[in-house]
Scaffold this motif. Structure first.
Motif, PDB file in Angstrom:
ATOM      1  N   GLU A   1      25.253  57.312   7.566  1.00 14.32           N
ATOM      2  CA  GLU A   1      24.530  58.587   7.587  1.00 14.32           C
ATOM      3  C   GLU A   1      23.107  58.412   8.099  1.00 14.32           C
ATOM      4  N   LYS A   2      22.455  57.325   7.709  1.00 11.55           N
ATOM      5  CA  LYS A   2      21.078  57.085   8.139  1.00 11.55           C
ATOM      6  C   LYS A   2      21.029  56.611   9.592  1.00 11.55           C
ATOM      7  N   PHE A   3      21.949  55.729   9.965  1.00 16.74           N
ATOM      8  CA  PHE A   3      22.010  55.232  11.334  1.00 16.74           C
ATOM      9  C   PHE A   3      22.175  56.400  12.312  1.00 16.74           C
ATOM     10  N   ALA A   4      23.013  57.360  11.949  1.00 26.11           N
ATOM     11  CA  ALA A   4      23.275  58.510  12.823  1.00 26.11           C
ATOM     12  C   ALA A   4      22.023  59.356  13.055  1.00 26.11           C
ATOM     13  N   VAL A   5      21.075  59.326  12.107  1.00 23.94           N
ATOM     14  CA  VAL A   5      19.856  60.122  12.242  1.00 23.94           C
ATOM     15  C   VAL A   5      18.929  59.541  13.298  1.00 23.94           C
ATOM     16  N   TRP A   6      18.711  58.223  13.266  1.00 24.13           N
ATOM     17  CA  TRP A   6      17.693  57.643  14.155  1.00 24.13           C
ATOM     18  C   TRP A   6      18.256  57.089  15.456  1.00 24.13           C
ATOM     19  N   PHE A   7      19.521  56.700  15.485  1.00 19.53           N
ATOM     20  CA  PHE A   7      20.080  56.069  16.674  1.00 19.53           C
ATOM     21  C   PHE A   7      20.271  57.124  17.746  1.00 19.53           C
TER      22      PHE A   7
ATOM     23  N   THR B   1      17.574  59.162  18.704  1.00 17.60           N
ATOM     24  CA  THR B   1      16.476  60.106  18.485  1.00 17.60           C
ATOM     25  C   THR B   1      16.988  61.487  18.082  1.00 17.60           C
ATOM     26  N   ASP B   2      16.043  62.401  17.901  1.00 13.46           N
ATOM     27  CA  ASP B   2      16.383  63.762  17.494  1.00 13.46           C
ATOM     28  C   ASP B   2      17.126  64.535  18.580  1.00 13.46           C
TER      29      ASP B   2
ATOM     30  N   ALA C   1      29.967  53.758  17.546  1.00 12.46           N
ATOM     31  CA  ALA C   1      29.322  55.069  17.478  1.00 12.46           C
ATOM     32  C   ALA C   1      29.427  55.728  18.843  1.00 12.46           C
ATOM     33  N   VAL C   2      29.466  57.036  18.842  1.00 15.24           N
ATOM     34  CA  VAL C   2      29.448  57.799  20.088  1.00 15.24           C
ATOM     35  C   VAL C   2      28.214  58.690  20.067  1.00 15.24           C
ATOM     36  N   MET C   3      27.396  58.555  21.113  1.00 12.05           N
ATOM     37  CA  MET C   3      26.229  59.414  21.297  1.00 12.05           C
ATOM     38  C   MET C   3      26.644  60.591  22.180  1.00 12.05           C
TER      39      MET C   3
ATOM     40  N   PHE D   1      13.573  55.599  19.159  1.00 16.22           N
ATOM     41  CA  PHE D   1      14.487  55.490  18.014  1.00 16.22           C
ATOM     42  C   PHE D   1      13.691  55.143  16.755  1.00 16.22           C
ATOM     43  N   PHE D   2      12.790  54.161  16.870  1.00 14.08           N
ATOM     44  CA  PHE D   2      12.069  53.671  15.701  1.00 14.08           C
ATOM     45  C   PHE D   2      11.015  54.663  15.205  1.00 14.08           C
ATOM     46  N   ASP D   3      10.536  55.568  16.090  1.00 16.33           N
ATOM     47  CA  ASP D   3       9.670  56.654  15.623  1.00 16.33           C
ATOM     48  C   ASP D   3      10.461  57.517  14.625  1.00 16.33           C
ATOM     49  N   VAL D   4      11.703  57.828  14.968  1.00 16.45           N
ATOM     50  CA  VAL D   4      12.546  58.628  14.086  1.00 16.45           C
ATOM     51  C   VAL D   4      12.888  57.833  12.820  1.00 16.45           C
TER      52      VAL D   4
END
Length: 145
Positions: free
Chosen positions: A25-31, A33-34, A55-57, A133-136
């Motif tokens: 759930e957390k990985f999906a938030v930042w990987f 970006t928004d 994962a699929v972006m 990514f790391f900003d998010v």
């Protein structure tokens, strides 16, 4: 071998930052970006040495990128080594190493990625992407404390 390294300090514990890398759930938030969606149904994480992840972006232009990799080392909450590729048909994989160290009230993260076959331009673009990514991630882990 092409390699990049990024160091970030987050206002969170090592466990919170480790969880951002290993909790779906957390990985999906930042990987990504928004601006990119990583639907939870496309994300799989078997976080143990020898386990795999995928994962699929979903990009804004309705295209997608499929990511896969394997976990090589897992030592929560301070060390993670995993492979990554956006071309699952190829055997070549980048190797990501994440080391987390408590500093003051936060955590220093040193992330390195070996990127076989990358030229300087690709490395520069990858660093730009990871920094976004790391900003998010920074917002995510600060909110989890």
């Amino acid at each position: 071998m092409a390699q990049l390294s990024i160091t970030r300090t987050f206002d969170a514990t090592p466990q919170a930052v480790f969880d951002a890398w290993t909790d779906p759930e957390k990985f999906a938030v930042w990987f990504g970006t928004d601006g990119v969606d990583v639907p939870s149904e496309t994300l799989s994480m078997d976080v143990r040495p020898g386990g795999s992840w995928s994962a699929v972006m979903k990009l804004p232009d309705d295209t997608s990128i499929s990511w896969v990799g394997e976990y090589l080392e897992v030592d929560a909450p301070t060390h993670l080594v995993m492979t990554i590729t956006d071309n699952p048909a190829l055997d070549a994989r980048g190797v990501i190493t994440v080391d987390l160290t408590p500093v003051g009230d936060g955590t220093e993260m040193i992330m390195t990625q070996e990127s076989p076959g990358f030229d300087e331009g690709q490395l520069e673009q990858t660093v730009i992407g990871y920094n976004a990514f790391f900003d998010v991630m920074g917002t995510l882990v600060a909110e989890s404390e």
